[in-house]
Design an enzyme around this catalytic site. Structure first.
Site, PDB file in Angstrom:
ATOM      1  N   GLY A 431       1.097  -1.552   0.332  1.00 21.13           N
ATOM      2  CA  GLY A 431       0.034   0.131  -0.121  1.00 21.13           C
ATOM      3  C   GLY A 431       0.902   1.356  -0.024  1.00 21.13           C
ATOM      4  O   GLY A 431       1.893   1.379   0.601  1.00 21.13           O
ATOM      5  N   GLY A 433       0.320   5.576   0.718  1.00 20.88           N
ATOM      6  CA  GLY A 433      -0.048   6.699   1.423  1.00 20.88           C
ATOM      7  C   GLY A 433       0.774   7.867   1.852  1.00 20.88           C
ATOM      8  O   GLY A 433       1.662   7.819   1.630  1.00 20.88           O
ATOM      9  N   GLY A 436       4.016   7.628   3.291  1.00 18.52           N
ATOM     10  CA  GLY A 436       4.965   6.367   2.621  1.00 18.52           C
ATOM     11  C   GLY A 436       4.676   5.613   2.567  1.00 18.52           C
ATOM     12  O   GLY A 436       3.797   5.375   1.706  1.00 18.52           O
ATOM     13  N   THR A 437       5.471   4.307   1.859  1.00 15.85           N
ATOM     14  CA  THR A 437       5.397   2.671   0.975  1.00 15.85           C
ATOM     15  C   THR A 437       5.497   1.825   1.896  1.00 15.85           C
ATOM     16  O   THR A 437       6.292   1.980   3.011  1.00 15.85           O
ATOM     17  CB  THR A 437       5.986   2.594  -0.102  1.00 15.85           C
ATOM     18  OG1 THR A 437       5.996   3.885  -0.709  1.00 15.85           O
ATOM     19  CG2 THR A 437       5.260   1.412  -0.494  1.00 15.85           C
ATOM     20  N   LYS A 453       7.447  -0.537   6.412  1.00 14.24           N
ATOM     21  CA  LYS A 453       7.307   0.605   6.278  1.00 14.24           C
ATOM     22  C   LYS A 453       7.969   1.527   6.060  1.00 14.24           C
ATOM     23  O   LYS A 453       8.427   2.146   6.825  1.00 14.24           O
ATOM     24  CB  LYS A 453       5.813   1.250   7.036  1.00 14.24           C
ATOM     25  CG  LYS A 453       5.814   2.960   6.579  1.00 14.24           C
ATOM     26  CD  LYS A 453       4.308   3.023   8.360  1.00 14.24           C
ATOM     27  CE  LYS A 453       3.389   2.738   8.138  1.00 14.24           C
ATOM     28  NZ  LYS A 453       2.362   3.101   8.737  1.00 14.24           N
ATOM     29  N   ASP A 550      -5.996   8.422  15.649  1.00 12.93           N
ATOM     30  CA  ASP A 550      -6.719   7.953  14.214  1.00 12.93           C
ATOM     31  C   ASP A 550      -7.504   6.940  14.120  1.00 12.93           C
ATOM     32  O   ASP A 550      -7.032   6.017  13.489  1.00 12.93           O
ATOM     33  CB  ASP A 550      -5.398   8.072  13.381  1.00 12.93           C
ATOM     34  CG  ASP A 550      -5.352   8.209  11.599  1.00 12.93           C
ATOM     35  OD1 ASP A 550      -6.723   9.071  12.334  1.00 12.93           O
ATOM     36  OD2 ASP A 550      -4.992   8.203  11.080  1.00 12.93           O
TER      37      ASP A 550
END
Ligand SMILES: *[C@@H]1O[C@H](CO)[C@@H](O)[C@H](O)[C@H]1NC(C)=O
Ligand SMILES: *[C@@H]1O[C@H](CO)[C@@H](O)[C@H](O)[C@H]1NC(C)=O
Ligand SMILES: *[C@@H]1O[C@H](CO)[C@@H](O)[C@H](O)[C@H]1NC(C)=O
Ligand SMILES: *[C@@H]1O[C@H](CO)[C@@H](O)[C@H](O)[C@H]1NC(C)=O
Ligand SMILES: *[C@@H]1O[C@H](CO)[C@@H](O)[C@H](O)[C@H]1NC(C)=O
Ligand SMILES: *[C@@H]1O[C@H](CO)[C@@H](O)[C@H](O)[C@H]1NC(C)=O
Ligand SMILES: *[C@@H]1O[C@H](CO)[C@@H](O)[C@H](O)[C@H]1NC(C)=O
Length: 759
Positions: A431, A433, A436-437, A453, A550
Site C-alpha cells: 500500500g 499513502g 510513505g509506502t 513501512k 487516528d
C-alpha cells in the site's frame, strides 16, 4: 546572308547483330576486341562492345559499330552510318566532335549568317552526359538550348559586353562568355541564338555570336575566340561533346537473367543513372580488363606493385593477394599492417609486453580494490550517519536501559530489509499513502513474513518522538494490536517492521467486499468488540494513556482468521507537516474526527471513543463516514446516524444484512451505544472500557435461531468468546510512568495523528 540548318540525325542501321561468340582463344590480358577484329582506326583504339566495321559482328550491336572511313588520312571513325565523328571511347563515355551554332551580323545589324544546330540521339544507346555545358560566346547574345526525348528541358544564358577591354581570358561568367548546365539523360537538343541590340554597338570587335554544347574541361574562353573564323565553319576542334553509353534498355536485375546479358566472368553490373534504363559492366575488385568479353576480366597481379613488406613474400591469388613473412621473421607481412619483424626482436617485445600487462593487471587490481574499499567505507559512513541522524544512539540507549523488557525490539540492518523486500520491488508494495509506502518483506532468519513501512523524508525534530514511539509500540503487546517487530535506522528515512496482517483493512471489507459470507452481523460485532478492547487496553494500561488519535476503519486490519488488529500508531507522526499532506489527512480522516477536539485542540481518550463510534456506525450501516453523493443532511455519517436515531428511523438506515441477522433489541442497543459515543461533549461519551463491556453483553443477546446456525457453520474458529485475556497483558511499569511522552507537541497541530498521551 545564307541561312544554313544542319541536322545530324542518326539513322537506325539494321545490321547484322552479334557474330558468333565461339572461338574465343584470346591470349590472356591482351584482348580488347573480339578475335579477328581490327582494334584501331587511326589513332583511336576501339574496345569491345564497340567494333570496327559496319555489320562485321565485331561489336555488341549495330549501334556500337564504328565506321572507319579510310578516305581520310589518317582514317576517321564515325558512329554507325551517321556523321558523328568519334574522338575517344572510354569505359563509360564516348567523346565526339562538336558543332557550333553561329550567327553573324553586318554593321547595320543585318544577319549575314545563321547556323543552327540540332542533334538527335533518340534511337541510340547514347545520351548527352551532364558533364557537358552549354556555352555561349559573344557580346550581344542570348542563346537557348531546348532538349527533349528522355528529358524535356529548356535552358539558356545571356552574354553581353560593351568593350573588348572588359573581356577576360578564362572567365566565362556572362561577359563575352556564359555557360549553363544540362540535365542527365538528354537525348535530343537544338540551339537558337538571338540578339538584344543587333550588335550595333559592338560590331567592330564582336560581329558574331556562337553557341555549343561541350566538355567544359576542354574549353577555356579566349578573347580571340570572338573573331575566330573556325567557329563560323561550325567546328571547334578541341572541345568534344561527351556522350554516356549503356547496354540495352533493361536495368541490371531485369537483364541478369536473359541470355544476352553482357557482363561476363569476374564482372558485375552497374545500373545507368540516367533514369532511362540500360546498364554497364565493370570488372570485379582485383580484376581488370574488358568485362564484356569472355575471359576479359583477368586477375590483377598485385604482387607486381609489391604491396607486402620488404621482408614479406607476396602470393597472388584470384582477385586478391596474400602476404607472409620469410623464415626468421614474424608478422602479417603487409605494408599497411604489422609488416615483418625479425624473430630476434620478437622475444624482447613479448617479454616487454608480458611485463607491461602484468604490471597493468596489478595496477588495475589495486585500483579496483582501493575503489571498492573506499566505496564500502563511504557506505558504512553513510549508514552510520543515517543511524545517528535517525536517533539510533538514543534508541540504543533507551533499549539498554529497558534491558530484558524490550527484547522483542530488533534493529534490522539495511541489507537485511533490502533482501527481504527484494530491493523494494514494485510487486512487493502492499500500500501507499501520505506517510510513505508499505512493502511485504520475507525475513530469512528467522523465516517470517513482515510488513515494512518506508516513511517519507523525516523531520529532525520528530526523531525523538519517533524513538519513543518505537519503544512504546514494541512494549504494547495485545492480540488486537499490530506488533512492531523492529526498525532500521541505517537508511536515509527510518524503516519500520511490523507483523504481517494478511486480510486487508476493515474499511475494504465494509465498503468493497460487504457482500461476502463471513461478514455477518455477528462477526462485525466481534470485530467491533476486539477493536474496542484494544483501544480500552491502550487507554487504561498506562498511567498516561496512549491515545491512538487516528481510529478509523482503514486502520483496523484483519488477520487470516479475521481477527481485528489496530494499526498505524506513531508512524503517522512521520507525515511531514506540509500543506498537501495535511490536506489529504484531513480529507481521509475528517469523518472520524472528534469535533470537540477539532475545536479545542484538547486531546482526551474520548476522542478515540468518538472515532470508534463512527466505525461502529459504519459497521451497522455500511455507509462511508463522509459521503459526497448524499444530501447535506446525510453528508456526515455521524450526524446522519444521530439524526436518524432521534427521528426513530434507525432501522431504515441499517445495512439490510445487519437488519436481517440482528435482533431488533440488540440493534437498538448498539444504535444507542453509537449515539452515546458520538455525543458532542466528550464527558458525556462512555469510556472505551464501558463500550467493551456493553458490546460484550450485547453479543450474548439471543439471535435468530437460523442465523446462529448459519454463523456457526461459517465462522468456525472465528469466534473468540473469551474476553478475559484482553486485559491480562502485563505492561512494563517503567513504561507506565510515561516518561517518554509529554514533552512533545504543544497541541497546535491537532491534525497530526498518532502517538500517546495528551499534548
Ligand atoms: C596520333 O597519335 C600520335 C602519337 O600519340 C600523335 O603524334 C599524332 O599526332 C596523332 N594523330 C592524330 C591525327 O591525332
Ligand atoms: C567517307 O567519307 C567520304 C567523304 O565524306 C564519303 O564520301 C564516303 O562515303 C565515306 N565512306 C564511308 C564508307 O562512309
Ligand atoms: C538590312 O539592310 C537593308 C539594306 O541593305 C535595310 O534596308 C534593312 O533595314 C536592314 N534590316 C535590318 C533588320 O536592319
Ligand atoms: C516532352 O515534350 C513532348 C512534347 O512537348 C511530349 O510529347 C513528351 O511526352 C515530353 N517528354 C517527357 C519525357 O516529358
Ligand atoms: C580579329 O581578327 C583579325 C584578323 O585575324 C585581327 O586583325 C583583329 O585584331 C581581330 N580582332 C580582335 C578583336 O581580336
Ligand atoms: C572556314 O571556311 C572557309 C571556306 O568555307 C575557309 O576559307 C576557311 O579557311 C575556313 N577556316 C577555317 C579556320 O577552317
Ligand atoms: C528494374 O526494372 C524493373 C522494371 O522496370 C523495376 O521493377 C525494378 O525496380 C528495377 N530495378 C532497379 C534496381 O532499378
Amino acid at each position: 546572308m545564307s541561312q544554313q540548318s544542319i541536322f545530324f540525325i542518326l539513322l537506325l542501321c539494321l545490321l547484322l547483330a552479334l557474330g558468333s561468340t565461339s572461338a574465343e582463344s584470346i591470349s590472356k590480358g591482351t584482348s580488347i576486341t573480339r578475335p579477328n577484329c581490327q582494334s584501331k582506326c587511326g589513332n583511336l583504339t576501339v574496345p569491345y562492345p564497340f567494333g570496327i566495321g559496319l555489320g562485321t559482328g565485331c561489336s555488341l550491336g549495330s549501334w556500337f559499330d564504328v565506321n572507319c572511313n579510310t578516305s581520310f588520312t589518317p582514317p576517321r571513325p564515325f558512329i554507325g552510318t551517321g556523321n558523328l565523328e568519334i574522338l575517344d571511347i572510354s569505359a563509360n563515355t564516348l567523346k565526339i566532335k562538336n558543332w557550333v551554332a553561329s550567327r553573324c551580323y553586318n554593321q547595320f545589324g543585318n544577319i549575314t549568317q545563321d547556323n543552327k544546330v540540332s542533334v538527335d540521339l533518340a534511337t541510340t544507346p547514347f545520351t548527352f552526359s551532364d558533364i557537358n555545358k552549354f556555352s555561349v560566346l559573344g557580346c550581344d547574345e542570348f542563346a537557348l538550348i531546348a532538349g527533349s526525348e528522355g528529358r524535356n528541358f529548356t535552358s539558356g544564358c545571356v552574354s553581353v559586353c560593351s568593350s573588348n577591354r572588359d573581356l577576360i581570358d578564362g572567365d566565362c561568367s556572362g561577359i563575352g562568355c556564359c555557360q549553363t548546365a544540362i540535365p542527365k539523360g538528354l537525348k535530343r537538343f537544338n540551339t537558337n541564338l538571338g540578339t538584344l541590340y543587333s550588335h550595333l554597338n559592338i560590331w567592330s570587335f564582336a560581329p558574331c555570336g556562337y553557341a555549343f554544347l561541350g566538355d567544359p574541361d576542354s574549353f577555356r574562353f579566349s578573347v580571340s575566340d570572338l573573331n575566330d573564323t573556325a567557329f563560323q565553319n561550325r567546328t571547334i576542334e578541341n572541345v568534344p561533346v561527351v556522350l554516356d553509353w549503356v547496354i540495352g534498355t533493361q536495368n541490371c536485375s531485369e537483364a541478369q537473367g536473359s541470355s544476352d546479358f553482357a557482363c561476363l566472368q569476374n564482372s558485375y553490373c552497374v545500373d545507368s543513372d540516367t533514369g532511362l534504363g540500360g546498364y554497364r559492366c565493370s570488372c570485379s575488385e582485383g580484376y581488370e580488363g574488358n568485362p564484356y568479353l569472355s575471359l576479359g576480366c583477368i586477375d590483377i597481379n598485385e604482387c607486381e606493385t609489391n604491396p607486402c613488406d620488404e621482408n614479406g613474400i607476396c602470393t597472388n591469388i584470384q582477385g586478391s593477394y596474400t602476404c607472409s613473412c620469410a623464415n626468421g621473421y614474424w608478422g602479417d607481412g603487409r605494408k599497411d599492417g604489422r609488416g615483418c619483424i625479425t624473430k630476434n626482436h620478437q622475444f624482447p617485445l613479448i617479454k616487454f609486453a608480458l611485463g607491461m600487462s602484468f604490471g597493468l593487471l596489478a595496477l588495475v587490481i589495486a585500483v579496483t580494490w582501493l575503489y571498492f574499499g573506499i566505496k564500502k567505507r563511504k557506505l558504512i559512513n553513510l549508514r552510520e550517519k543515517f543511524f545517528r541522524q535517525n536517533g539510533g544512539l538514543l534508541l540504543k540507549q533507551q533499549l539498554s536501559s529497558h534491558d530484558g523488557s524490550v527484547k522483542s525490539t530488533r534493529i534490522f540492518t539495511a541489507e537485511e530489509l533490502e533482501k527481504a523486500t527484494n530491493h523494494y520491488a514494485d510487486d512487493r508494495i502492499l500500500g501507499r499513502g501520505g506517510y510513505g509506502t508499505v512493502y511485504k518483506g520475507i525475513l530469512l532468519d528467522p523465516h517470517q513474513i513482515v510488513a515494512i513501512k518506508k516513511s517519507r523524508i523525516m523531520d529532525q525534530c520528530q526523531i525523538e518522538q519517533f524513538i519513543n514511539e518505537v519503544i512504546i509500540l514494541t512494549q504494547v503487546n495485545h492480540r488486537n494490536i499490530v506488533k512492531l517487530l523492529g526498525c532500521c535506522l541505517e537508511t536515509e528515512v527510518p524503516l519500520l517492521v511490523y507483523e504481517y496482517v494478511s486480510n486487508g483493512t476493515l474499511f475494504n471489507h465494509i465498503h468493497n467486499n460487504g457482500g461476502i459470507s463471513w461478514f455477518s452481523w455477528d462477526n462485525r460485532l466481534r470485530i467491533a468488540t476486539e477493536a474496542a478492547g484494544a483501544l480500552a487496553y491502550l487507554h487504561s494500561a498506562a498511567a498516561k494513556p496512549i491515545i491512538h488519535r487516528d481510529v478509523k476503519s482503514p486502520n483496523v486490519l484483519l488477520d487470516e482468521y479475521y481477527n481485528a488488529k489496530i494499526s498505524d500508531f506513531g508512524a503517522s507522526r512521520l507525515v511531514p507537516i506540509d500543506q498537501t499532506q495535511v490536506t489529504t489527512l484531513v480529507q481521509g480522516t475528517l469523518g472520524y474526527l472528534d469535533p470537540e477536539y477539532f475545536q479545542t485542540s484538547q486531546l482526551t481518550e474520548k476522542s478515540d471513543v468518538y472515532s470508534f463510534g463512527v466505525v461502529l456506525a459504519e459497521l451497522m450501516t455500511a455507509r462511508k463516514p463522509l459521503s459526497n453523493t448524499k444530501t447535506s443532511k446525510e453528508k456526515s455519517l455521524a450526524t446522519f446516524f444521530v439524526v436518524s436515531m432521534k427521528e426513530n428511523c434507525l432501522f431504515q438506515i441499517l445495512d439490510p444484512r445487519v437488519l436481517k441477522e440482528g435482533s431488533l433489541e440488540q440493534l437498538q442497543a448498539v444504535g444507542e451505544l453509537v449515539k452515546r459515543c458520538l455525543k458532542l461533549h466528550g464527558e458525556e461519551r462512555p469510556t472505551m472500557k464501558e463500550v467493551v463491556t456493553e458490546l460484550e453483553s450485547l453479543r450474548k443477546f439471543t439471535k435468530h435461531p437460523w442465523v446462529q446456525q448459519q454463523v456457526q457453520e461459517e465462522a468456525v474458529g472465528l469466534m473468540s468468546e473469551e474476553s478475559s485475556d484482553l486485559y491480562t497483558v502485563t505492561i512494563d511499569p517503567q513504561f507506565s510512568t510515561g516518561e517518554y511522552s509529554g514533552q512533545h507537541n504543544s497541541g497546535t497541530t491537532p491534525l497530526i495523528y498518532g502517538g500517546h498521551g495528551p499534548r
